[in-house]
Scaffold this motif. Sequence first.
Motif, PDB file in Angstrom:
ATOM      1  N   LYS A  51       0.823  -1.216   0.000  1.00 15.51           N
ATOM      2  CA  LYS A  51       0.000   0.000   0.000  1.00 15.51           C
ATOM      3  C   LYS A  51       0.857   1.267   0.000  1.00 15.51           C
ATOM      4  N   GLU A  52       1.955   1.239   0.729  1.00 12.34           N
ATOM      5  CA  GLU A  52       2.866   2.387   0.840  1.00 12.34           C
ATOM      6  C   GLU A  52       4.251   1.963   0.363  1.00 12.34           C
ATOM      7  N   PRO A  53       4.528   2.053  -0.935  1.00  6.33           N
ATOM      8  CA  PRO A  53       5.789   1.530  -1.481  1.00  6.33           C
ATOM      9  C   PRO A  53       7.051   2.119  -0.847  1.00  6.33           C
ATOM     10  N   ARG A  54       7.070   3.416  -0.616  1.00  7.05           N
ATOM     11  CA  ARG A  54       8.299   4.006  -0.050  1.00  7.05           C
ATOM     12  C   ARG A  54       8.523   3.565   1.387  1.00  7.05           C
ATOM     13  N   ALA A  55       7.477   3.485   2.156  1.00  8.30           N
ATOM     14  CA  ALA A  55       7.614   3.007   3.537  1.00  8.30           C
ATOM     15  C   ALA A  55       8.073   1.548   3.541  1.00  8.30           C
TER      16      ALA A  55
END
Length: 160
Positions: A51-55
């Motif tokens: 859902k949150e690629p960078r995280a």
Amino acid sequence: MSKQSIDTLYREHHSWIYQWLRHRLGCDYQAEDLAQDTFIRVLAGRESSIKEPRAFLTTVAKGVLVNWYRRQSLEKAYLDALTALPEQEIPSEEERFLILESLNEIDAMLDNLPLPVKQAFLLSQIEGLTYQVIATRLNISLITVKRYMKQAFTQCLMVM
């Protein structure tokens, strides 16, 4: 994770994670290697959707970075130990590589052990202390040291 989603993740975030790593390492080459290692870990992982690629990539990259620092520390300690050897006993480059690989495998295996078990094992195997001396030093019973050593040796056999 599908090939297409990994491909998209790589294209959209590789340069960002590379910059993130470069900022922490101060070295283009190491950052590039560790960015690739980050994506290799993603490929090997079992994440079905992100859902949150960078995280997500930051978390994976932090793990890669910690392993890299641990490996660098282990390599430095080994190379420092080599400086104390007489020249005729210094291993060849190939032998050094094999020894470092073995040390890294042992380190990874030891990481799976609880800290007191790891301490007892290292005191026995590295410092050559007897189980009784280990018990005294760690303020535990002799039977506990024996139990810890059994646990450590069992872990070693499972890895082999």
